[in-house]
Design a protein around this motif. Structure first.
Motif, PDB file in Angstrom:
ATOM      1  N   ARG A   7       0.838  -1.196   0.000  1.00  0.00           N
ATOM      2  CA  ARG A   7       0.000   0.000   0.000  1.00  0.00           C
ATOM      3  C   ARG A   7       0.876   1.250   0.000  1.00  0.00           C
ATOM      4  NH1 ARG A   7      -3.793  -0.069   5.040  1.00  0.00           N
ATOM      5  NH2 ARG A   7      -3.022  -2.122   4.697  1.00  0.00           N
ATOM      6  N   PRO A   8       0.545   2.263  -0.828  1.00  0.00           N
ATOM      7  CA  PRO A   8       1.305   3.527  -0.765  1.00  0.00           C
ATOM      8  C   PRO A   8       1.150   4.143   0.629  1.00  0.00           C
ATOM      9  CG  PRO A   8      -0.132   3.465  -2.691  1.00  0.00           C
ATOM     10  CD  PRO A   8      -0.487   2.288  -1.839  1.00  0.00           C
ATOM     11  N   LYS A   9       2.210   4.724   1.124  1.00  0.00           N
ATOM     12  CA  LYS A   9       2.211   5.286   2.482  1.00  0.00           C
ATOM     13  C   LYS A   9       2.017   6.798   2.456  1.00  0.00           C
ATOM     14  CE  LYS A   9       3.509   1.363   4.427  1.00  0.00           C
ATOM     15  NZ  LYS A   9       2.495   0.394   4.515  1.00  0.00           N
ATOM     16  N   ALA A  10       1.307   7.291   3.460  1.00  0.00           N
ATOM     17  CA  ALA A  10       1.148   8.730   3.628  1.00  0.00           C
ATOM     18  C   ALA A  10       2.470   9.320   4.092  1.00  0.00           C
ATOM     19  CB  ALA A  10       0.054   9.019   4.650  1.00  0.00           C
ATOM     20  N   ASP A  11       2.769  10.525   3.634  1.00  0.00           N
ATOM     21  CA  ASP A  11       3.965  11.246   4.050  1.00  0.00           C
ATOM     22  C   ASP A  11       3.720  11.800   5.451  1.00  0.00           C
ATOM     23  OD1 ASP A  11       6.002  13.067   4.530  1.00  0.00           O
ATOM     24  OD2 ASP A  11       5.763  14.130   2.638  1.00  0.00           O
ATOM     25  N   PRO A  12       4.461  11.347   6.459  1.00  0.00           N
ATOM     26  CA  PRO A  12       4.195  11.808   7.831  1.00  0.00           C
ATOM     27  C   PRO A  12       4.467  13.292   8.043  1.00  0.00           C
ATOM     28  CG  PRO A  12       6.165  10.429   7.771  1.00  0.00           C
ATOM     29  CD  PRO A  12       5.557  10.388   6.402  1.00  0.00           C
ATOM     30  N   ALA A  13       5.247  13.924   7.158  1.00  0.00           N
ATOM     31  CA  ALA A  13       5.552  15.352   7.303  1.00  0.00           C
ATOM     32  C   ALA A  13       4.520  16.241   6.610  1.00  0.00           C
ATOM     33  CB  ALA A  13       6.940  15.647   6.733  1.00  0.00           C
ATOM     34  N   ARG A  14       3.665  15.657   5.809  1.00  0.00           N
ATOM     35  CA  ARG A  14       2.703  16.458   5.030  1.00  0.00           C
ATOM     36  C   ARG A  14       1.614  17.032   5.923  1.00  0.00           C
ATOM     37  NH1 ARG A  14      -0.906  14.165  -0.040  1.00  0.00           N
ATOM     38  NH2 ARG A  14      -2.439  15.846  -0.008  1.00  0.00           N
ATOM     39  N   ASP A  16      -1.767  19.455   5.118  1.00  0.00           N
ATOM     40  CA  ASP A  16      -2.623  20.218   4.207  1.00  0.00           C
ATOM     41  C   ASP A  16      -3.436  21.173   5.072  1.00  0.00           C
ATOM     42  OD1 ASP A  16      -1.556  18.355   2.482  1.00  0.00           O
ATOM     43  OD2 ASP A  16      -3.472  17.573   1.796  1.00  0.00           O
ATOM     44  N   ARG A  17      -3.391  22.476   4.718  1.00  0.00           N
ATOM     45  CA  ARG A  17      -3.999  23.473   5.606  1.00  0.00           C
ATOM     46  C   ARG A  17      -4.816  24.495   4.828  1.00  0.00           C
ATOM     47  NH1 ARG A  17       1.670  23.633   7.774  1.00  0.00           N
ATOM     48  NH2 ARG A  17       1.591  22.587   9.776  1.00  0.00           N
ATOM     49  N   ALA A  18      -5.762  25.098   5.566  1.00  0.00           N
ATOM     50  CA  ALA A  18      -6.496  26.262   5.080  1.00  0.00           C
ATOM     51  C   ALA A  18      -6.951  27.049   6.303  1.00  0.00           C
ATOM     52  CB  ALA A  18      -7.693  25.853   4.233  1.00  0.00           C
ATOM     53  N   THR A  19      -7.001  28.372   6.153  1.00  0.00           N
ATOM     54  CA  THR A  19      -7.496  29.248   7.220  1.00  0.00           C
ATOM     55  C   THR A  19      -8.337  30.348   6.592  1.00  0.00           C
ATOM     56  OG1 THR A  19      -5.554  30.677   7.163  1.00  0.00           O
ATOM     57  CG2 THR A  19      -5.498  28.852   8.724  1.00  0.00           C
ATOM     58  N   ARG A  20      -9.239  30.890   7.398  1.00  0.00           N
ATOM     59  CA  ARG A  20     -10.074  31.994   6.920  1.00  0.00           C
ATOM     60  C   ARG A  20     -10.595  32.769   8.124  1.00  0.00           C
ATOM     61  NH1 ARG A  20     -12.703  32.738   1.906  1.00  0.00           N
ATOM     62  NH2 ARG A  20     -14.428  34.217   2.040  1.00  0.00           N
ATOM     63  N   GLN A  21     -10.507  34.080   8.046  1.00  0.00           N
ATOM     64  CA  GLN A  21     -11.113  34.955   9.041  1.00  0.00           C
ATOM     65  C   GLN A  21     -12.605  35.014   8.733  1.00  0.00           C
ATOM     66  OE1 GLN A  21      -9.557  36.652  11.598  1.00  0.00           O
ATOM     67  NE2 GLN A  21     -11.475  37.552  12.286  1.00  0.00           N
ATOM     68  N   SER A 130      -9.778  27.382  10.964  1.00  0.00           N
ATOM     69  CA  SER A 130      -8.676  26.705  10.303  1.00  0.00           C
ATOM     70  C   SER A 130      -8.898  25.203  10.307  1.00  0.00           C
ATOM     71  CB  SER A 130      -7.342  27.039  10.981  1.00  0.00           C
ATOM     72  OG  SER A 130      -7.341  26.594  12.319  1.00  0.00           O
ATOM     73  N   VAL A 131      -8.266  24.557   9.345  1.00  0.00           N
ATOM     74  CA  VAL A 131      -8.307  23.107   9.250  1.00  0.00           C
ATOM     75  C   VAL A 131      -6.917  22.629   8.859  1.00  0.00           C
ATOM     76  CG1 VAL A 131      -9.161  23.205   6.858  1.00  0.00           C
ATOM     77  CG2 VAL A 131      -9.438  21.097   8.187  1.00  0.00           C
ATOM     78  N   GLU A 132      -6.499  21.527   9.458  1.00  0.00           N
ATOM     79  CA  GLU A 132      -5.224  20.904   9.105  1.00  0.00           C
ATOM     80  C   GLU A 132      -5.465  19.411   8.962  1.00  0.00           C
ATOM     81  OE1 GLU A 132      -0.946  21.621  10.653  1.00  0.00           O
ATOM     82  OE2 GLU A 132      -1.787  20.013  11.905  1.00  0.00           O
ATOM     83  N   ALA A 133      -5.011  18.859   7.836  1.00  0.00           N
ATOM     84  CA  ALA A 133      -5.123  17.429   7.568  1.00  0.00           C
ATOM     85  C   ALA A 133      -3.733  16.811   7.610  1.00  0.00           C
ATOM     86  CB  ALA A 133      -5.765  17.194   6.207  1.00  0.00           C
ATOM     87  N   THR A 134      -3.621  15.687   8.318  1.00  0.00           N
ATOM     88  CA  THR A 134      -2.377  14.932   8.380  1.00  0.00           C
ATOM     89  C   THR A 134      -2.668  13.483   7.992  1.00  0.00           C
ATOM     90  OG1 THR A 134      -2.709  14.472  10.734  1.00  0.00           O
ATOM     91  CG2 THR A 134      -1.355  16.401  10.176  1.00  0.00           C
ATOM     92  N   GLN A 135      -1.622  12.723   7.742  1.00  0.00           N
ATOM     93  CA  GLN A 135      -1.750  11.322   7.325  1.00  0.00           C
ATOM     94  C   GLN A 135      -2.629  11.214   6.071  1.00  0.00           C
ATOM     95  OE1 GLN A 135      -3.189  10.463  11.339  1.00  0.00           O
ATOM     96  NE2 GLN A 135      -1.614   8.900  11.479  1.00  0.00           N
ATOM     97  N   VAL A 136      -2.498  12.194   5.183  1.00  0.00           N
ATOM     98  CA  VAL A 136      -3.323  12.267   3.981  1.00  0.00           C
ATOM     99  C   VAL A 136      -2.891  11.158   3.018  1.00  0.00           C
ATOM    100  CG1 VAL A 136      -4.059  13.712   2.051  1.00  0.00           C
ATOM    101  CG2 VAL A 136      -3.567  14.759   4.281  1.00  0.00           C
ATOM    102  N   PRO A 137      -3.837  10.338   2.559  1.00  0.00           N
ATOM    103  CA  PRO A 137      -3.478   9.297   1.595  1.00  0.00           C
ATOM    104  C   PRO A 137      -2.781   9.913   0.377  1.00  0.00           C
ATOM    105  CG  PRO A 137      -5.684   8.911   2.423  1.00  0.00           C
ATOM    106  CD  PRO A 137      -5.257  10.263   2.928  1.00  0.00           C
TER     107      PRO A 137
END
Length: 163
Positions: A7-14, A16-21, A130-137
């Motif tokens: 199985r392809p592995k998620a990049d542990p350093a990745r 993905d973010r977004a923020t908005r006032q 804000s949202v932050e995603a980790t362990q992204v496939p």
């Protein structure tokens, strides 16, 4: 069944973010997570519609949602749709939610559990969402994912202005 060693592995350093006032109180934005009608209006990124099948916002509770795409995107589940199966890990009303999310797919590049942390921090004139995603496939492209996250926050902003 997918061989876990192939199985392809998620990049542990990745990250993905977004923020908005957003000119709304954290309580208002957090409430948009706990109401199925509101969640279906803001969470899908542009070009998608959501059907919420289950929403149980408590630690261990489930979120099940089907996203349908009008833009011709093939979707992770095929036929221009994604199936989202999530489990609420942490809820700290009205400031923070953490979910573990899976996208059932025959493509091993989408296999794995992504963690998403949503925050609503007080700021002058409302709050910083804000949202932050980790362990992204690895099958989810970072630039496309970050645009989708930003789109969801823009939708939340528009919804909050009507509440």
């Amino acid at each position: 069944m997918i061989d876990p060693d192939r199985r392809p592995k998620a990049d542990p350093a990745r990250r993905d973010r977004a923020t908005r006032q957003i000119a709304a109180a954290p309580e208002t934005l957090y409430g948009c997570w706990t109401d199925t009608a509101k969640l279906a209006r803001w969470l899908p990124p542009d070009g998608a519609e959501a059907h919420i099948e289950a929403l149980d916002p408590r630690p261990g509770g489930a979120l099940r949602m089907v996203l349908r795409f009008a833009s011709g995107s093939p979707g992770k589940a095929g036929n221009a749709h994604d199936v989202v199966r999530a489990r609420f890990v942490t809820l700290e009303p009205p400031h923070r939610l953490v979910l573990d999310i899976r996208f059932p797919s025959l493509d091993p590049a989408f296999d794995g559990t992504m963690r998403m942390a949503w925050r609503f921090d007080p700021a002058p004139g409302g709050c910083l969402a804000s949202v932050e995603a980790t362990q992204v496939p690895p099958g989810i492209e970072q630039d496309i994912h970050e645009r989708a996250l930003a789109s969801s926050l823009a939708n939340l902003d528009r919804l909050a202005q009507t509440l």
